[in-house]
Design an enzyme around this catalytic site. Structure first.
Site, mmCIF file in Angstrom:
data_model
loop_
_atom_site.group_PDB
_atom_site.id
_atom_site.type_symbol
_atom_site.label_atom_id
_atom_site.label_comp_id
_atom_site.label_asym_id
_atom_site.label_seq_id
_atom_site.Cartn_x
_atom_site.Cartn_y
_atom_site.Cartn_z
ATOM 1 C CB SER A 143 -0.867 0.007 1.266
ATOM 2 O OG SER A 143 -1.447 1.276 1.498
ATOM 3 C CE1 TYR A 156 -4.694 -1.869 4.912
ATOM 4 C CE2 TYR A 156 -3.396 0.097 4.480
ATOM 5 C CZ TYR A 156 -4.121 -0.986 4.015
ATOM 6 O OH TYR A 156 -4.259 -1.187 2.664
#
Length: 261
Positions: A143, A156
């Site tokens: 990401s 995350y």
């Protein structure tokens, strides 16, 4: 069809980016094993479509990404029923947003397990057979948050930074075995998961749809365009080519310029 005769596992692939990966691989002739949660009939429809596209087998495995034994069993099944797991793409992921002091411990544990540890378990199970064949492609969806942080996303961001580090380490370990290990770091990708968040965000922030899209979701992306799942899949497909054999240990941004700022 440069992947004819090859087989692949893609986790978190019943929709979104993962399904785009599976479609791209099948389009080049690979046998594919998809994995994830969802409606059984919808999953079967996608599985059958992949099989028709590939002209090879397509299977579904419901392995839970929080369970190492189920991940290992999924790899063993691919080897038994597809002839191997030449390509493994780790894509399963979940999200929770909360300040650190309020972050539920069970949410932290689940995000680390699914977004990070499952990638390790998939690599651990798949690498021995890849070494024996002297060929393999390991790709993980990281990401933009593998490179930069955002507030309230501690688990995350930690997991995605971990993916970047794990990628480098694994690449070094298998560098002489014809195996490459890379990760792809998308920004905001237009998926059903993102689209379904828009109405709630409109309500919570008293914004129009356009304001949510441009001022919230696309605020960090200079192009002001969502990344498309097919664009992410095209990059993964290139990394599977023989021409990409010298590319390993790399983290590829595909984020509309987000991490350039």
């Amino acid at each position: 069809m440069f992947l004819k005769g090859k087989s692949a596992i893609v986790t978190g692939s019943t929709s979104g980016i993962g399904l785009a990966y599976a479609k791209a691989l099948a389009g080049e002739g690979a046998s594919v094993m998809i994995n994830g949660f969802g409606d059984a009939a919808a999953i079967e429809k996608e599985r059958a479509a992949l099989e028709a596209t590939a002209g090879a087998k397509a299977l579904y495995d419901a392995a839970d990404m929080t369970k190492p034994d189920q991940i290992a069993a999924m790899v063993a099944r691919a080897q038994a029923e597809l002839g191997g797991a030449d390509i493994v793409i780790s894509n399963a992921g979940i999200q929770h947003v909360s300040p650190i002091e309020d972050f539920p411990i069970e949410k932290w544990d689940a995000i680390i397990a699914i977004n990070l540890s499952s990638t390790f378990h998939l690599m651990r199970a798949a690498i021995p057979a890849m070494k024996a064949k002297k060929w393999g492609r390991i790709i993980s969806t990281a990401s933009a948050h593998s490179l930069v942080a955002s507030p309230n996303k501690s688990a995350y961001v930690a997991a995605k930074h971990g993916i970047a580090g794990l990628t480098k380490t694994a690449a070094l370990e298998v560098a002489t075995f014809g195996i490459t290990v890379n990760c792809i770091s998308p920004g905001y990708v237009w998926t059903p998961l993102v689209e379904n968040q828009i109405p709630d965000t409109m309500k919570a922030r008293n914004m129009t749809r356009e304001q949510v899209l441009n001022d919230v979701l696309l605020d960090a992306q200079p192009t002001k365009q969502f990344v498309q799942p097919e664009q992410v899949a095209a990059l993964a497909l290139f990394l599977c080519r023989d021409e990409a054999a010298a590319i390993t240990g790399s983290n590829y941004s595909i984020d509309g310029g987000w991490t350039a700022e």
